[in-house]
Design a protein around this motif. Structure first.
Motif, PDB file in Angstrom:
ATOM      1  N   LEU A   1       5.677  21.439  27.028  1.00 53.22           N
ATOM      2  CA  LEU A   1       6.091  22.783  26.645  1.00 53.22           C
ATOM      3  C   LEU A   1       6.673  22.846  25.231  1.00 53.22           C
ATOM      4  O   LEU A   1       6.901  23.942  24.709  1.00 53.22           O
ATOM      5  CB  LEU A   1       7.145  23.305  27.637  1.00 53.22           C
ATOM      6  N   ILE A   2       6.907  21.709  24.624  1.00 48.38           N
ATOM      7  CA  ILE A   2       7.591  21.676  23.328  1.00 48.38           C
ATOM      8  C   ILE A   2       6.565  21.708  22.203  1.00 48.38           C
ATOM      9  O   ILE A   2       5.669  20.857  22.153  1.00 48.38           O
ATOM     10  CB  ILE A   2       8.473  20.422  23.224  1.00 48.38           C
ATOM     11  N   PRO A   3       6.649  22.691  21.292  1.00 46.65           N
ATOM     12  CA  PRO A   3       5.677  22.775  20.190  1.00 46.65           C
ATOM     13  C   PRO A   3       5.768  21.563  19.272  1.00 46.65           C
ATOM     14  O   PRO A   3       6.848  21.002  19.063  1.00 46.65           O
ATOM     15  CB  PRO A   3       6.070  24.062  19.458  1.00 46.65           C
ATOM     16  N   LYS A   4       4.646  21.157  18.732  1.00 44.03           N
ATOM     17  CA  LYS A   4       4.580  19.977  17.884  1.00 44.03           C
ATOM     18  C   LYS A   4       5.173  20.249  16.507  1.00 44.03           C
ATOM     19  O   LYS A   4       4.818  21.226  15.845  1.00 44.03           O
ATOM     20  CB  LYS A   4       3.127  19.500  17.737  1.00 44.03           C
ATOM     21  N   ASP A   5       6.082  19.376  16.112  1.00 46.37           N
ATOM     22  CA  ASP A   5       6.619  19.367  14.752  1.00 46.37           C
ATOM     23  C   ASP A   5       7.077  20.759  14.308  1.00 46.37           C
ATOM     24  O   ASP A   5       6.793  21.208  13.200  1.00 46.37           O
ATOM     25  CB  ASP A   5       5.568  18.830  13.777  1.00 46.37           C
ATOM     26  N   ALA A   6       7.805  21.449  15.187  1.00 40.39           N
ATOM     27  CA  ALA A   6       8.301  22.787  14.870  1.00 40.39           C
ATOM     28  C   ALA A   6       9.747  22.908  15.327  1.00 40.39           C
ATOM     29  O   ALA A   6      10.185  22.231  16.264  1.00 40.39           O
ATOM     30  CB  ALA A   6       7.443  23.855  15.553  1.00 40.39           C
ATOM     31  N   PHE A   7      10.499  23.775  14.660  1.00 38.16           N
ATOM     32  CA  PHE A   7      11.894  24.003  15.041  1.00 38.16           C
ATOM     33  C   PHE A   7      11.929  24.616  16.441  1.00 38.16           C
ATOM     34  O   PHE A   7      11.248  25.608  16.715  1.00 38.16           O
ATOM     35  CB  PHE A   7      12.564  24.949  14.042  1.00 38.16           C
ATOM     36  N   TYR A   8      12.731  24.025  17.309  1.00 39.00           N
ATOM     37  CA  TYR A   8      12.776  24.473  18.702  1.00 39.00           C
ATOM     38  C   TYR A   8      14.105  24.028  19.288  1.00 39.00           C
ATOM     39  O   TYR A   8      14.446  22.832  19.248  1.00 39.00           O
ATOM     40  CB  TYR A   8      11.607  23.863  19.466  1.00 39.00           C
ATOM     41  N   ASP A   9      14.862  24.972  19.829  1.00 42.69           N
ATOM     42  CA  ASP A   9      16.164  24.650  20.401  1.00 42.69           C
ATOM     43  C   ASP A   9      16.080  24.516  21.915  1.00 42.69           C
ATOM     44  O   ASP A   9      15.202  25.100  22.564  1.00 42.69           O
ATOM     45  CB  ASP A   9      17.184  25.722  20.042  1.00 42.69           C
TER      46      ASP A   9
END
Length: 349
Positions: free
Chosen positions: A295-303
């Motif tokens: 679920l976590i986008p690749k190489d992108a800001f994500y909290d």
């Protein structure tokens, strides 16, 4: 302690029953409990011996010789606190009770001599700049600030290593060379430490997209949180559930510095003077199952809050687990000062 249930005996148990229980566990103690497992007293082998010397018979009820107020641990206490209690009272064993005084476990000194190795990875988010600490982090990344006698990260890694964890990933960005130079590959500490190197800030969760997919659930903790947490128990609780994510929470209270007016239209009904409001907050510690990485986008800001919100929207199981031991998020200069003031008693006492 495994098979601690064998230490439990009922209030009608005889001295013979108590000795059989003590012998079966090898822990040197029997715990007298009611039908709901609420602790009524503890019988050591010495208690039984002294009662028999005074004339008690093997078939007499043993509860009369029990210590009605034995030293116990709360079920939310971490292993370090339990070990300190054992040492402080020169005890060999320590019953663990829940809030209802029900026996839910027992630890012995021997448990701390044979801590099992946990293969589950631990990810520590250590890439932030710590801008709220201003001058303190101008030349030093926040996780490497000294609290007490050592850097924050040393305490975090040491606590986890003391509970059997050996595989670490450190997410680094700001002044990463200081962190990598300090820990290296972890071999000097008997650990395996690798790095998730952020070329740009990826938030409190985005760096997980750089991590090879593990085969088992893993712990995630912020690199600026000092906590006396039982991470091994946290992981075991997650494994026993059907959740894909466990969020560690704690109670946080804030006092309103004014009188709060309650009214019905223009009519004042009550004034609450400086009330305290309580909130359930995230403690910055999580357990995630491997599937969550999808679920976590690749190489992108994500909290992390965005990840949890996405999981909830998808109706994926997210559970909470409450932690009540020491906790300090070192976000502002007063927090840093307080952590330094607390350190000796909490982490070295």
């Amino acid at each position: 302690m495994r098979q601690w249930e064998k230490a439990l005996i009922g209030p009608e148990a005889t001295f013979r029953d108590a000795l059989i229980s003590i012998d079966s566990t090898g822990a040197g103690i029997a715990l007298v409990v009611d039908c709901d497992r609420r602790l009524l007293g503890a019988l050591s082998d010495g208690d039984v011996r002294r009662a028999l010397i005074k004339g008690a018979g093997m078939e007499d009820q043993a509860i009369g010789a029990a210590n009605r107020k034995p030293v116990c641990a709360d079920d939310h206490q971490d292993p370090a606190t339990m070990l300190a209690t054992l040492r402080a009272h020169s005890l060999r064993q320590l019953p663990i009770l829940d809030r209802g005084r029900r026996v839910v476990g027992m630890v012995t000194v021997e448990d701390f001599l044979n801590i099992p190795v946990r293969t589950n990875p631990v990810v520590i988010m250590a890439g932030g700049k710590g801008e709220r600490l201003a001058e303190l982090t101008r030349d030093t990344p926040k996780p490497m600030l000294t609290v007490g006698s050592r850097p924050i990260l040393d305490t975090i890694v040491g606590n986890l290593a003391g509970q059997g964890f050996r595989n670490f990933w450190l997410a680094v960005n700001y002044k990463a060379e200081q962190i990598e130079g300090h820990f290296g590959d972890g071999s000097a500490l008997g650990l395996n430490i690798r790095y998730l190197r952020e070329d740009k800030p990826l938030g409190t969760c985005g760096a997980l997209s750089l991590m090879p997919r593990p085969d088992e659930p893993f712990v995630v903790t912020n690199g600026d949180v000092l906590a006396k947490a039982d991470y091994s128990h946290l992981l075991d609780s997650h494994l026993q559930s059907d959740a894909l994510a466990t969020v560690v929470v704690r109670d946080y209270q804030m006092q309103v510095p004014f009188g709060v007016v309650n009214a019905n239209g223009a009519q004042v009904t009550r004034i609450d003077e400086k009330p305290t409001q309580s909130y359930t907050i995230s403690a910055g510690v999580y357990v995630l199952s491997p599937a969550v990485l999808d679920l976590i986008p690749k190489d992108a800001f994500y909290d992390m809050p965005a990840l949890i919100a996405d999981m909830i929207a998808r109706e994926l199981p997210v559970r909470l687990q409450r932690a009540e031991g020491y906790w300090m998020d070192i976000g502002h200069p007063p927090d840093y000062a307080q952590a330094n003031a607390d350190f000796g008693a909490v982490f070295e006492g």
